[in-house]
Scaffold this motif. Sequence first.
Motif, PDB file in Angstrom:
ATOM      1  N   TYR A  65       0.820  -1.338   0.054  1.00 50.03           N
ATOM      2  CA  TYR A  65       0.298   0.082   0.067  1.00 50.03           C
ATOM      3  C   TYR A  65       0.851   1.336   0.038  1.00 50.03           C
ATOM      4  O   TYR A  65       0.436   2.166  -0.775  1.00 50.03           O
ATOM      5  N   GLN A  66       1.668   1.406   0.937  1.00 40.64           N
ATOM      6  CA  GLN A  66       2.462   2.693   0.893  1.00 40.64           C
ATOM      7  C   GLN A  66       3.038   2.969  -0.453  1.00 40.64           C
ATOM      8  O   GLN A  66       3.140   4.304  -0.712  1.00 40.64           O
ATOM      9  N   GLU A  67       3.729   2.135  -1.013  1.00 37.60           N
ATOM     10  CA  GLU A  67       4.568   2.429  -2.236  1.00 37.60           C
ATOM     11  C   GLU A  67       3.443   2.605  -3.067  1.00 37.60           C
ATOM     12  O   GLU A  67       3.968   3.484  -4.052  1.00 37.60           O
ATOM     13  N   LEU A  68       2.310   1.918  -3.345  1.00 41.04           N
ATOM     14  CA  LEU A  68       1.190   2.359  -4.194  1.00 41.04           C
ATOM     15  C   LEU A  68       0.853   3.813  -4.061  1.00 41.04           C
ATOM     16  O   LEU A  68       0.572   4.494  -4.973  1.00 41.04           O
ATOM     17  N   GLU A  69       0.626   4.155  -2.831  1.00 42.48           N
ATOM     18  CA  GLU A  69       0.094   5.437  -2.506  1.00 42.48           C
ATOM     19  C   GLU A  69       1.144   6.424  -2.994  1.00 42.48           C
ATOM     20  O   GLU A  69       0.776   7.579  -3.693  1.00 42.48           O
ATOM     21  N   ASN A  70       2.431   6.276  -2.871  1.00 40.23           N
ATOM     22  CA  ASN A  70       3.481   7.214  -3.325  1.00 40.23           C
ATOM     23  C   ASN A  70       3.583   7.251  -4.968  1.00 40.23           C
ATOM     24  O   ASN A  70       3.475   8.310  -5.389  1.00 40.23           O
ATOM     25  N   THR A  71       3.225   6.386  -5.602  1.00 44.60           N
ATOM     26  CA  THR A  71       3.020   6.053  -6.903  1.00 44.60           C
ATOM     27  C   THR A  71       1.900   7.058  -7.491  1.00 44.60           C
ATOM     28  O   THR A  71       2.007   7.902  -8.226  1.00 44.60           O
ATOM     29  N   LEU A  72       0.921   6.785  -6.804  1.00 46.32           N
ATOM     30  CA  LEU A  72      -0.581   7.426  -7.057  1.00 46.32           C
ATOM     31  C   LEU A  72      -0.441   9.038  -6.932  1.00 46.32           C
ATOM     32  O   LEU A  72      -0.842   9.684  -7.867  1.00 46.32           O
TER      33      LEU A  72
END
Length: 107
Positions: A65-72
């Motif tokens: 999740y955290q990595e995905l949030e950063n990408t988004l």
Amino acid sequence: MDLITVYATFPNREVAESAINESLKKNQIACANLIPNAISYFTWKSKTTKQAEVIVFMKSSKDRYQELENTLKKFNPYECPCIVAYSIEEGYDLYLNWVEESLARRK
């Protein structure tokens, strides 16, 4: 694996597709559903607004999740983008197994 659905909004299809493609490339999601032509109503900085947006639902896991949030956030031009995650408590076993296998094999 703790699976999640991530819900996010974007100002247009091009931005949403860029975020989806980068998330897939980085193995942060198993898949995404893009829903164009949504109309959002909200109050921002004391002004009530109606705005066309694109909705994206992504299947992922809590550990990504955290990595995905950063990408988004990197792709989303909004000052305060809508990015929320929901735990997947139940679902069709065959589909959930595919999501897990898809995330696992692309590590």
